[in-house]
Design a protein around this motif. Structure first.
Motif, mmCIF file in Angstrom:
data_model
loop_
_atom_site.group_PDB
_atom_site.id
_atom_site.type_symbol
_atom_site.label_atom_id
_atom_site.label_comp_id
_atom_site.label_asym_id
_atom_site.label_seq_id
_atom_site.Cartn_x
_atom_site.Cartn_y
_atom_site.Cartn_z
ATOM 1 N N LYS A 56 -12.060 59.896 123.708
ATOM 2 C CA LYS A 56 -12.124 60.549 122.403
ATOM 3 C C LYS A 56 -12.886 61.858 122.568
ATOM 4 O O LYS A 56 -14.114 61.886 122.460
ATOM 5 C CB LYS A 56 -12.831 59.647 121.392
ATOM 6 C CG LYS A 56 -12.090 58.342 121.136
ATOM 7 C CD LYS A 56 -12.747 57.570 120.018
ATOM 8 C CE LYS A 56 -11.861 57.522 118.799
ATOM 9 N NZ LYS A 56 -12.519 56.903 117.652
ATOM 10 N N PRO A 57 -12.157 62.953 122.860
ATOM 11 C CA PRO A 57 -12.835 64.225 123.133
ATOM 12 C C PRO A 57 -13.821 64.655 122.042
ATOM 13 O O PRO A 57 -14.907 65.138 122.348
ATOM 14 C CB PRO A 57 -11.671 65.215 123.264
ATOM 15 C CG PRO A 57 -10.552 64.377 123.809
ATOM 16 C CD PRO A 57 -10.702 63.042 123.117
ATOM 17 N N ARG A 58 -13.469 64.450 120.773
ATOM 18 C CA ARG A 58 -14.386 64.918 119.726
ATOM 19 C C ARG A 58 -15.669 64.100 119.699
ATOM 20 O O ARG A 58 -16.745 64.607 119.386
ATOM 21 C CB ARG A 58 -13.691 64.889 118.360
ATOM 22 C CG ARG A 58 -12.659 66.019 118.238
ATOM 23 C CD ARG A 58 -12.192 66.187 116.825
ATOM 24 N NE ARG A 58 -11.581 64.958 116.339
ATOM 25 C CZ ARG A 58 -11.369 64.696 115.062
ATOM 26 N NH1 ARG A 58 -11.741 65.555 114.137
ATOM 27 N NH2 ARG A 58 -10.788 63.577 114.707
ATOM 28 N N CYS B 253 -18.238 75.342 122.342
ATOM 29 C CA CYS B 253 -17.240 75.235 123.409
ATOM 30 C C CYS B 253 -16.028 74.477 122.879
ATOM 31 O O CYS B 253 -16.103 73.795 121.867
ATOM 32 C CB CYS B 253 -17.830 74.497 124.615
ATOM 33 S SG CYS B 253 -18.382 72.823 124.230
ATOM 34 N N ASN B 254 -14.916 74.618 123.578
ATOM 35 C CA ASN B 254 -13.696 73.899 123.213
ATOM 36 C C ASN B 254 -13.622 72.642 124.069
ATOM 37 O O ASN B 254 -13.341 72.701 125.266
ATOM 38 C CB ASN B 254 -12.480 74.795 123.458
ATOM 39 C CG ASN B 254 -11.188 74.101 123.039
ATOM 40 O OD1 ASN B 254 -11.079 72.870 123.090
ATOM 41 N ND2 ASN B 254 -10.221 74.889 122.622
ATOM 42 N N VAL B 255 -13.894 71.506 123.448
ATOM 43 C CA VAL B 255 -13.995 70.271 124.231
ATOM 44 C C VAL B 255 -12.636 69.863 124.803
ATOM 45 O O VAL B 255 -12.571 69.238 125.865
ATOM 46 C CB VAL B 255 -14.641 69.143 123.399
ATOM 47 C CG1 VAL B 255 -13.686 68.611 122.347
ATOM 48 C CG2 VAL B 255 -15.123 68.019 124.310
ATOM 49 N N ASP B 256 -11.546 70.237 124.133
ATOM 50 C CA ASP B 256 -10.225 69.899 124.685
ATOM 51 C C ASP B 256 -10.000 70.614 126.017
ATOM 52 O O ASP B 256 -9.435 70.050 126.944
ATOM 53 C CB ASP B 256 -9.112 70.260 123.697
ATOM 54 C CG ASP B 256 -9.110 69.335 122.486
ATOM 55 O OD1 ASP B 256 -9.446 68.147 122.657
ATOM 56 O OD2 ASP B 256 -8.799 69.799 121.387
ATOM 57 N N ASP B 257 -10.462 71.864 126.095
ATOM 58 C CA ASP B 257 -10.324 72.599 127.360
ATOM 59 C C ASP B 257 -11.168 71.945 128.456
ATOM 60 O O ASP B 257 -10.740 71.828 129.602
ATOM 61 C CB ASP B 257 -10.771 74.062 127.189
ATOM 62 C CG ASP B 257 -9.789 74.862 126.340
ATOM 63 O OD1 ASP B 257 -8.665 74.369 126.125
ATOM 64 O OD2 ASP B 257 -10.156 75.964 125.896
ATOM 65 N N LEU B 258 -12.381 71.536 128.087
ATOM 66 C CA LEU B 258 -13.253 70.895 129.084
ATOM 67 C C LEU B 258 -12.639 69.573 129.555
ATOM 68 O O LEU B 258 -12.641 69.264 130.750
ATOM 69 C CB LEU B 258 -14.646 70.647 128.497
ATOM 70 C CG LEU B 258 -15.432 71.901 128.087
ATOM 71 C CD1 LEU B 258 -16.747 71.501 127.423
ATOM 72 C CD2 LEU B 258 -15.690 72.805 129.282
ATOM 73 N N CYS B 259 -12.102 68.808 128.596
ATOM 74 C CA CYS B 259 -11.463 67.538 128.957
ATOM 75 C C CYS B 259 -10.260 67.783 129.865
ATOM 76 O O CYS B 259 -10.016 67.024 130.808
ATOM 77 C CB CYS B 259 -11.039 66.779 127.700
ATOM 78 S SG CYS B 259 -12.439 66.053 126.824
#
Ligand SMILES: [Zn+2]
Length: 307
Positions: A44-46, A58-64
């Motif tokens: 669950k990225p968020r 930061c953009n957590v989707d990019d990090l994931c």
């Protein structure tokens, strides 16, 4: 049981680690804390963002995506992930609770199932409710890039919006699927690697047919498999008959691992532990309100320094 994780000096100089961004490295370490003793976690990225990078812009989707595309984290099943290097690097306290999540290599969805609402909302927002192939907004539908019948998981990286006609025309197996994926610069082989799907486990096309069929007609209101597992994991033991009734109504079925993972996270959260667990919802309330579909509560930023 609090989780304690180990970090070794060579972590900082390993080639696969230095090739990702510093924040992705930090998020990777966070996944060890989120993972159970087998290195498995609900993906669950968020929730990861709120719990581990609460004040980072930061953009957590990019990090994931950095973690999954590098293979440091492998997605599988129904919104789950595992960390391939976990057992090699971690010395887990033997008293830590055993994993309640299925083994990555053996867990295969046998039928299409429900996409969690928060993931659905994320995809619709990201793709602005329009077909990513033709731009049409005619009956926008969520599409699994790697079809569910091939083991494609319900995760952000595998979902997108297509219009009705683009979705209806997609092949779900064989060369037709590979040709279709090639339109987006993808291949079946690479997607299987990315999502940790073992092709030898999968010959499901005959069983499930075209993706989307079989969503109805499989519910069984009397089904209560998994209730005892839920009851054992849930930290409050109040009003069991009401909980059983709510469990049946909620039709949890394939979402049980996610529910158990959510309970595992919440059970050690401040909200559920303060005042001796006074604020743990009644089991029936938790089920009726589908609380596992909420993001887990963020950890408060501590004022204590690391050193
Ligand atoms: Zn379209």
């Amino acid at each position: 049981m609090a989780r304690i994780r180990t970090i070794k000096p060579e972590f900082f100089t390993s080639e696969d680690i230095v090739s990702i961004s510093p924040l992705a490295r930090l998020l990777y370490i966070a996944t060890w804390c989120e993972a159970d003793k087998e290195g498995r976690l609900a993906w669950k990225p968020r929730t990861l963002k709120m719990r581990y990078l609460p004040s980072d812009n930061c953009n957590v989707d990019d990090l994931c995506a950095e973690l999954t595309s590098s293979g440091l984290v492998v997605l599988y099943g129904d919104g789950l992930a595992h960390i391939p290097g976990f057992a090699k690097h971690q010395h887990v306290n033997p008293r830590e609770s055993k994993s309640v999540l299925p083994e990555p290599t053996t867990h295969v969805d046998r039928k299409p199932s429900h996409i969690p609402r928060d993931i659905r909302d994320d995809i619709m927002a990201r793709d602005e409710g329009r077909c990513v192939r033709c731009g049409s907004d005619d009956h926008p539908q969520l599409d699994h890039i790697l079809p569910q019948s091939c083991g494609g998981p319900h995760v952000v990286e595998n979902l997108r919006v297509l219009c009705r006609s683009c979705n209806a025309g997609r092949p779900v197996s064989g060369k037709g699927l590979d040709d279709d994926l090639a339109k987006d610069g993808l291949s079946l082989k690479n997607l299987r690697v990315k999502f940790g799907v073992d092709a030898s486990n999968l010959d499901l096309h005959a069983q499930v047919g075209r993706e989307g069929k079989g969503r109805e007609g499989n519910s069984d209101a009397s089904r209560q498999d998994g209730f005892e597992e839920f009851w054992e994991a849930y930290p409050s033991k109040k009003a069991k008959p009401a909980a059983l009734k709510a469990f049946k109504t909620a039709k949890i079925n394939g979402n049980l691992p996610l529910v158990l993972a959510h309970i595992g996270v919440m059970a050690s959260s401040e909200g559920w532990t303060k005042n001796g667990g006074q604020f743990v919802p009644m089991p029936a309330t938790y089920l009726n309100q589908r609380r596992w579909e909420d993001d887990a509560a963020p950890n408060p930023v501590s004022e204590r320094k690391w050193i």
